[in-house]
Design a protein around this motif. Structure first.
Motif, PDB file in Angstrom:
ATOM      1  N   ASN A  16       0.980  -1.870  -0.486  1.00  0.00           N
ATOM      2  CA  ASN A  16       0.132   0.130   0.116  1.00  0.00           C
ATOM      3  C   ASN A  16       0.758   1.185   0.357  1.00  0.00           C
ATOM      4  O   ASN A  16       0.480   1.824  -0.640  1.00  0.00           O
ATOM      5  N   LYS A  17       2.212   1.395   0.676  1.00  0.00           N
ATOM      6  CA  LYS A  17       3.215   2.464   0.706  1.00  0.00           C
ATOM      7  C   LYS A  17       3.453   2.601  -0.775  1.00  0.00           C
ATOM      8  O   LYS A  17       3.379   3.830  -0.870  1.00  0.00           O
ATOM      9  N   MET A  18       3.825   1.209  -1.303  1.00  0.00           N
ATOM     10  CA  MET A  18       4.386   1.430  -2.964  1.00  0.00           C
ATOM     11  C   MET A  18       3.261   2.625  -3.599  1.00  0.00           C
ATOM     12  O   MET A  18       3.467   2.960  -4.665  1.00  0.00           O
ATOM     13  N   ARG A  19       1.682   1.887  -3.543  1.00  0.00           N
ATOM     14  CA  ARG A  19       0.895   2.697  -4.200  1.00  0.00           C
ATOM     15  C   ARG A  19       1.160   3.408  -4.158  1.00  0.00           C
ATOM     16  O   ARG A  19       0.426   4.357  -4.933  1.00  0.00           O
ATOM     17  N   ARG A  20       0.128   4.158  -2.704  1.00  0.00           N
ATOM     18  CA  ARG A  20      -0.033   5.665  -2.260  1.00  0.00           C
ATOM     19  C   ARG A  20       1.328   6.609  -3.128  1.00  0.00           C
ATOM     20  O   ARG A  20       1.148   7.670  -3.719  1.00  0.00           O
ATOM     21  N   SER A  21       2.775   6.228  -2.627  1.00  0.00           N
ATOM     22  CA  SER A  21       4.119   7.150  -3.281  1.00  0.00           C
ATOM     23  C   SER A  21       3.972   7.306  -5.125  1.00  0.00           C
ATOM     24  O   SER A  21       4.267   7.841  -5.488  1.00  0.00           O
ATOM     25  N   ARG A  22       2.980   6.027  -5.410  1.00  0.00           N
ATOM     26  CA  ARG A  22       2.755   5.940  -6.901  1.00  0.00           C
ATOM     27  C   ARG A  22       1.793   7.012  -7.539  1.00  0.00           C
ATOM     28  O   ARG A  22       2.274   8.246  -7.880  1.00  0.00           O
ATOM     29  N   ILE A  23       1.045   7.089  -6.654  1.00  0.00           N
ATOM     30  CA  ILE A  23      -0.195   8.403  -7.155  1.00  0.00           C
ATOM     31  C   ILE A  23       0.243  10.054  -6.715  1.00  0.00           C
ATOM     32  O   ILE A  23       0.246  10.533  -7.468  1.00  0.00           O
ATOM     33  N   ARG A  24       0.989   9.594  -5.730  1.00  0.00           N
ATOM     34  CA  ARG A  24       1.879  10.600  -5.500  1.00  0.00           C
ATOM     35  C   ARG A  24       2.879  11.261  -6.302  1.00  0.00           C
ATOM     36  O   ARG A  24       2.386  12.407  -6.614  1.00  0.00           O
ATOM     37  N   THR A  25       2.965  10.884  -7.235  1.00  0.00           N
ATOM     38  CA  THR A  25       4.323  10.986  -7.901  1.00  0.00           C
ATOM     39  C   THR A  25       3.368  11.946  -9.150  1.00  0.00           C
ATOM     40  O   THR A  25       3.431  12.842  -9.893  1.00  0.00           O
ATOM     41  N   PHE A  26       2.434  10.499  -9.556  1.00  0.00           N
ATOM     42  CA  PHE A  26       1.414  11.236 -10.511  1.00  0.00           C
ATOM     43  C   PHE A  26       0.570  12.171 -10.247  1.00  0.00           C
ATOM     44  O   PHE A  26       0.773  13.513 -10.920  1.00  0.00           O
ATOM     45  N   LEU A  27       0.475  12.711  -8.966  1.00  0.00           N
ATOM     46  CA  LEU A  27      -0.203  14.011  -8.568  1.00  0.00           C
ATOM     47  C   LEU A  27       1.325  14.993  -8.597  1.00  0.00           C
ATOM     48  O   LEU A  27       0.391  16.220  -9.713  1.00  0.00           O
ATOM     49  N   ARG A  28       2.120  14.498  -8.357  1.00  0.00           N
ATOM     50  CA  ARG A  28       2.691  15.713  -8.301  1.00  0.00           C
ATOM     51  C   ARG A  28       3.335  15.979  -9.934  1.00  0.00           C
ATOM     52  O   ARG A  28       3.946  17.009 -10.003  1.00  0.00           O
ATOM     53  N   THR A  29       3.384  15.194 -10.909  1.00  0.00           N
ATOM     54  CA  THR A  29       3.017  15.424 -11.956  1.00  0.00           C
ATOM     55  C   THR A  29       2.415  16.504 -12.471  1.00  0.00           C
ATOM     56  O   THR A  29       2.874  16.879 -13.617  1.00  0.00           O
ATOM     57  N   VAL A  30       0.827  16.053 -11.892  1.00  0.00           N
ATOM     58  CA  VAL A  30       0.027  17.163 -12.313  1.00  0.00           C
ATOM     59  C   VAL A  30       0.525  19.242 -12.153  1.00  0.00           C
ATOM     60  O   VAL A  30       0.170  19.602 -12.798  1.00  0.00           O
ATOM     61  N   GLU A  31       0.688  19.095 -10.412  1.00  0.00           N
ATOM     62  CA  GLU A  31       1.082  20.035  -9.967  1.00  0.00           C
ATOM     63  C   GLU A  31       2.245  21.471 -10.629  1.00  0.00           C
ATOM     64  O   GLU A  31       1.934  21.779 -11.026  1.00  0.00           O
ATOM     65  N   GLU A  32       3.124  20.291 -10.892  1.00  0.00           N
ATOM     66  CA  GLU A  32       4.419  20.712 -11.515  1.00  0.00           C
ATOM     67  C   GLU A  32       4.107  21.152 -13.366  1.00  0.00           C
ATOM     68  O   GLU A  32       4.022  22.427 -13.519  1.00  0.00           O
ATOM     69  N   ALA A  33       2.914  20.335 -13.757  1.00  0.00           N
ATOM     70  CA  ALA A  33       2.884  20.760 -15.127  1.00  0.00           C
ATOM     71  C   ALA A  33       2.269  22.114 -14.873  1.00  0.00           C
ATOM     72  O   ALA A  33       1.875  22.744 -15.620  1.00  0.00           O
ATOM     73  N   ILE A  34       0.920  22.000 -13.871  1.00  0.00           N
ATOM     74  CA  ILE A  34      -0.025  23.634 -13.549  1.00  0.00           C
ATOM     75  C   ILE A  34       0.771  24.545 -12.882  1.00  0.00           C
ATOM     76  O   ILE A  34       0.756  25.921 -13.897  1.00  0.00           O
ATOM     77  N   ALA A  35       2.119  24.481 -12.557  1.00  0.00           N
ATOM     78  CA  ALA A  35       2.572  25.824 -11.833  1.00  0.00           C
ATOM     79  C   ALA A  35       3.667  25.914 -13.086  1.00  0.00           C
ATOM     80  O   ALA A  35       3.932  27.107 -13.082  1.00  0.00           O
ATOM     81  N   SER A  36       4.160  24.964 -14.113  1.00  0.00           N
ATOM     82  CA  SER A  36       4.884  25.746 -15.702  1.00  0.00           C
ATOM     83  C   SER A  36       3.829  26.517 -16.122  1.00  0.00           C
ATOM     84  O   SER A  36       4.098  27.564 -16.479  1.00  0.00           O
ATOM     85  N   GLY A  37       2.448  26.639 -16.426  1.00  0.00           N
ATOM     86  CA  GLY A  37       1.548  27.217 -17.254  1.00  0.00           C
ATOM     87  C   GLY A  37       1.589  26.846 -18.439  1.00  0.00           C
ATOM     88  O   GLY A  37       0.771  26.971 -18.917  1.00  0.00           O
TER      89      GLY A  37
END
Length: 87
Positions: free
Chosen positions: A21-42
């Motif tokens: 479950n820890k691996m799965r949560r980490s993987r989900i957070r990584t995907f969400l972080r990429t979205v956040e970074e793309a939003i931040a870049s505009g």
């Protein structure tokens, strides 16, 4: 501490499940972080692509019981509205 054979087995199973479950949560957070970074870049196209990649990952987390259904829905809704606002 676990005393009976059953409780020893349960403790072992819980450790294994926790690791998965820890691996799965980490993987989900990584995907969400990429979205956040793309939003931040505009960059809306990159953000939309990252969001499209993150959606099935979040839903997989829901089906595996790592994330609550409403939590995933809330995250997707908020992210998609932020991506849409970039336009």
């Amino acid at each position: 501490m676990a005393n009976t054979p059953q409780s020893k087995k349960r403790a072992k199973q819980n450790e294994a499940r926790f690791a998965v479950n820890k691996m799965r949560r980490s993987r989900i957070r990584t995907f969400l972080r990429t979205v956040e970074e793309a939003i931040a870049s505009g960059d809306q196209t990159a953000a939309a692509a990252a969001l499209k990649a993150a959606q099935p990952e979040l839903m997989r987390g829901v089906s595996k019981g790592v994330v609550h259904k409403n939590t995933a829905a809330r995250k997707m809704s908020r992210l998609s509205s932020r991506v849409k606002a970039l336009a």
